[in-house]
Design a protein around this motif. Structure first.
Motif, PDB file in Angstrom:
ATOM      1  N   HIS A  97       0.821  -1.225   0.000  1.00 30.44           N
ATOM      2  CA  HIS A  97       0.000   0.000   0.000  1.00 30.44           C
ATOM      3  C   HIS A  97       0.852   1.272   0.000  1.00 30.44           C
ATOM      4  O   HIS A  97       0.356   2.348   0.292  1.00 30.44           O
ATOM      5  N   HIS A  98       2.109   1.119  -0.292  1.00 28.79           N
ATOM      6  CA  HIS A  98       3.010   2.279  -0.434  1.00 28.79           C
ATOM      7  C   HIS A  98       3.024   3.140   0.831  1.00 28.79           C
ATOM      8  O   HIS A  98       2.895   4.361   0.768  1.00 28.79           O
ATOM      9  N   GLY A  99       3.183   2.466   1.950  1.00 30.38           N
ATOM     10  CA  GLY A  99       3.197   3.163   3.238  1.00 30.38           C
ATOM     11  C   GLY A  99       4.564   3.727   3.607  1.00 30.38           C
ATOM     12  O   GLY A  99       4.792   4.059   4.780  1.00 30.38           O
ATOM     13  N   LEU A 100       5.450   3.792   2.626  1.00 31.34           N
ATOM     14  CA  LEU A 100       6.769   4.387   2.904  1.00 31.34           C
ATOM     15  C   LEU A 100       7.352   4.995   1.633  1.00 31.34           C
ATOM     16  O   LEU A 100       7.039   4.567   0.531  1.00 31.34           O
ATOM     17  N   GLN A 101       8.179   5.998   1.860  1.00 32.45           N
ATOM     18  CA  GLN A 101       8.927   6.570   0.738  1.00 32.45           C
ATOM     19  C   GLN A 101      10.419   6.546   1.086  1.00 32.45           C
ATOM     20  O   GLN A 101      11.140   5.647   0.692  1.00 32.45           O
ATOM     21  N   CYS A 102      10.886   7.509   1.876  1.00 28.93           N
ATOM     22  CA  CYS A 102      12.325   7.481   2.217  1.00 28.93           C
ATOM     23  C   CYS A 102      12.663   6.317   3.144  1.00 28.93           C
ATOM     24  O   CYS A 102      13.797   5.862   3.189  1.00 28.93           O
ATOM     25  N   ASP A 122      -8.800  -4.485  15.941  1.00 27.74           N
ATOM     26  CA  ASP A 122      -9.526  -4.029  14.763  1.00 27.74           C
ATOM     27  C   ASP A 122      -9.803  -2.525  14.848  1.00 27.74           C
ATOM     28  O   ASP A 122     -10.948  -2.094  14.981  1.00 27.74           O
ATOM     29  N   PRO A 123      -8.759  -1.720  14.785  1.00 35.98           N
ATOM     30  CA  PRO A 123      -8.935  -0.282  15.006  1.00 35.98           C
ATOM     31  C   PRO A 123      -9.628   0.422  13.837  1.00 35.98           C
ATOM     32  O   PRO A 123      -9.457   0.031  12.681  1.00 35.98           O
ATOM     33  N   SER A 124     -10.388   1.441  14.173  1.00 40.98           N
ATOM     34  CA  SER A 124     -11.004   2.290  13.140  1.00 40.98           C
ATOM     35  C   SER A 124      -9.911   3.190  12.563  1.00 40.98           C
ATOM     36  O   SER A 124      -8.810   3.286  13.126  1.00 40.98           O
ATOM     37  N   GLU A 125     -10.249   3.895  11.487  1.00 38.80           N
ATOM     38  CA  GLU A 125      -9.263   4.804  10.907  1.00 38.80           C
ATOM     39  C   GLU A 125      -8.797   5.831  11.944  1.00 38.80           C
ATOM     40  O   GLU A 125      -7.602   6.089  12.075  1.00 38.80           O
ATOM     41  N   SER A 126      -9.746   6.388  12.691  1.00 41.19           N
ATOM     42  CA  SER A 126      -9.316   7.420  13.644  1.00 41.19           C
ATOM     43  C   SER A 126      -8.514   6.811  14.796  1.00 41.19           C
ATOM     44  O   SER A 126      -7.585   7.438  15.314  1.00 41.19           O
ATOM     45  N   GLU A 127      -8.825   5.588  15.159  1.00 37.52           N
ATOM     46  CA  GLU A 127      -8.011   4.929  16.200  1.00 37.52           C
ATOM     47  C   GLU A 127      -6.599   4.643  15.686  1.00 37.52           C
ATOM     48  O   GLU A 127      -5.630   4.722  16.444  1.00 37.52           O
ATOM     49  N   ILE A 128      -6.488   4.321  14.409  1.00 35.36           N
ATOM     50  CA  ILE A 128      -5.150   4.112  13.835  1.00 35.36           C
ATOM     51  C   ILE A 128      -4.385   5.434  13.837  1.00 35.36           C
ATOM     52  O   ILE A 128      -3.237   5.511  14.280  1.00 35.36           O
ATOM     53  N   ARG A 129      -5.027   6.489  13.362  1.00 33.35           N
ATOM     54  CA  ARG A 129      -4.345   7.795  13.310  1.00 33.35           C
ATOM     55  C   ARG A 129      -3.918   8.234  14.717  1.00 33.35           C
ATOM     56  O   ARG A 129      -2.810   8.718  14.918  1.00 33.35           O
ATOM     57  N   HIS A 130      -4.797   8.062  15.655  1.00 36.59           N
ATOM     58  CA  HIS A 130      -4.462   8.403  17.031  1.00 36.59           C
ATOM     59  C   HIS A 130      -3.353   7.476  17.552  1.00 36.59           C
ATOM     60  O   HIS A 130      -2.410   7.919  18.220  1.00 36.59           O
ATOM     61  N   GLY A 131      -3.458   6.206  17.186  1.00 34.71           N
ATOM     62  CA  GLY A 131      -2.512   5.194  17.678  1.00 34.71           C
ATOM     63  C   GLY A 131      -1.088   5.391  17.175  1.00 34.71           C
ATOM     64  O   GLY A 131      -0.148   4.890  17.787  1.00 34.71           O
ATOM     65  N   ILE A 132      -0.937   6.081  16.043  1.00 26.96           N
ATOM     66  CA  ILE A 132       0.422   6.331  15.525  1.00 26.96           C
ATOM     67  C   ILE A 132       0.793   7.812  15.632  1.00 26.96           C
ATOM     68  O   ILE A 132       1.732   8.270  14.977  1.00 26.96           O
ATOM     69  N   ALA A 133       0.059   8.509  16.511  1.00 24.17           N
ATOM     70  CA  ALA A 133       0.305   9.955  16.636  1.00 24.17           C
ATOM     71  C   ALA A 133       1.695  10.272  17.193  1.00 24.17           C
ATOM     72  O   ALA A 133       2.184  11.388  17.046  1.00 24.17           O
ATOM     73  N   GLY A 141       2.363  11.618   4.061  1.00 25.16           N
ATOM     74  CA  GLY A 141       1.082  12.260   4.395  1.00 25.16           C
ATOM     75  C   GLY A 141       0.173  11.317   5.174  1.00 25.16           C
ATOM     76  O   GLY A 141      -1.023  11.598   5.344  1.00 25.16           O
ATOM     77  N   TYR A 142       0.720  10.210   5.610  1.00 21.37           N
ATOM     78  CA  TYR A 142       0.072   9.249   6.521  1.00 21.37           C
ATOM     79  C   TYR A 142      -1.010   8.381   5.878  1.00 21.37           C
ATOM     80  O   TYR A 142      -1.288   7.281   6.354  1.00 21.37           O
ATOM     81  N   GLN A 143      -1.665   8.873   4.827  1.00 23.21           N
ATOM     82  CA  GLN A 143      -2.826   8.174   4.277  1.00 23.21           C
ATOM     83  C   GLN A 143      -2.522   6.695   3.967  1.00 23.21           C
ATOM     84  O   GLN A 143      -3.285   5.806   4.345  1.00 23.21           O
ATOM     85  N   ASN A 144      -1.392   6.481   3.289  1.00 25.88           N
ATOM     86  CA  ASN A 144      -1.074   5.098   2.906  1.00 25.88           C
ATOM     87  C   ASN A 144      -0.558   4.272   4.080  1.00 25.88           C
ATOM     88  O   ASN A 144      -0.649   3.045   4.060  1.00 25.88           O
TER      89      ASN A 144
END
Ligand code: FES
Ligand code: FES
Length: 166
Positions: A97-102, A122-133, A141-144
């Motif tokens: 899913h191209h979750g990395l570049q450099c 089974d985290p929701s999108e917002s739980e994932i975003r919060h979980g990797i804050a 840009g975090y999306q991938n």
């Protein structure tokens, strides 16, 4: 400075070493043990590039001394692949899913995501975003990264991953 004797398990292997009390765990890993996957991206404990898993917790290895990990059980990115050499599901989904570049944040990001999926299967999108804050990325840009973690969670839960329409 007098050195302390430390013993710990890293990526399943016993490690014994002498370290100065002031040596940060990240420097111990990188410089003494040659585990150079965990990186250093700041001096203020923000970036999370140094994240490792210590005794079941995501820990920023720049903000703990090596002596504090004495007796601990640690996992770094180098220990994530399966014993047969195949990639861990998170490594695979970050690639797919191209979750990395450099790639500089990736070891910390994946190690954190690994713990996150144990804290919350089974985290929701917002739980994932919060979980990797606690993990910064300059490139994606975090999306991938979110997608990669969602895909890993789906695989681990035996579900097919369907991307949300954008
Ligand atoms: S190097 Fe930035 S939080 Fe550890
Ligand atoms: S991939 Fe470059 S900092 Fe995250």
């Amino acid at each position: 400075m007098a050195k302390s004797h430390v013993k710990m398990t890293i990526n399943g292997k016993p490690v014994e070493a002498l370290v100065e009390p002031r040596t940060l765990l990240i420097h111990f890993l990188r410089e003494q043990l040659g585990l150079t996957g965990p990186h250093i991206g700041c001096e203020t404990t923000h970036c999370g590039a140094c994240t490792v898993d210590l005794d079941g917790k995501s820990v920023k290895a720049c903000t703990i001394f090596a002596v504090q990990a004495d007796g601990g059980e640690m996992l770094t990115i180098e220990g994530m692949a399966n014993p047969d050499g195949s990639l861990h599901v998170l490594q695979e989904t970050f690639r797919e899913h191209h979750g990395l570049q450099c790639g500089y944040c990736t070891p910390g990001m994946i190690t954190r995501a690994h713990r996150l999926l144990q804290e919350n299967k089974d985290p929701s999108e917002s739980e994932i975003r919060h979980g990797i804050a606690g993990n910064l990325c300059r490139c994606t840009g975090y999306q991938n990264i979110v997608k990669a973690i969602q895909a890993a969670a789906a695989k681990l839960n035996g579900r097919e991953f369907k991307e949300a329409a954008e």
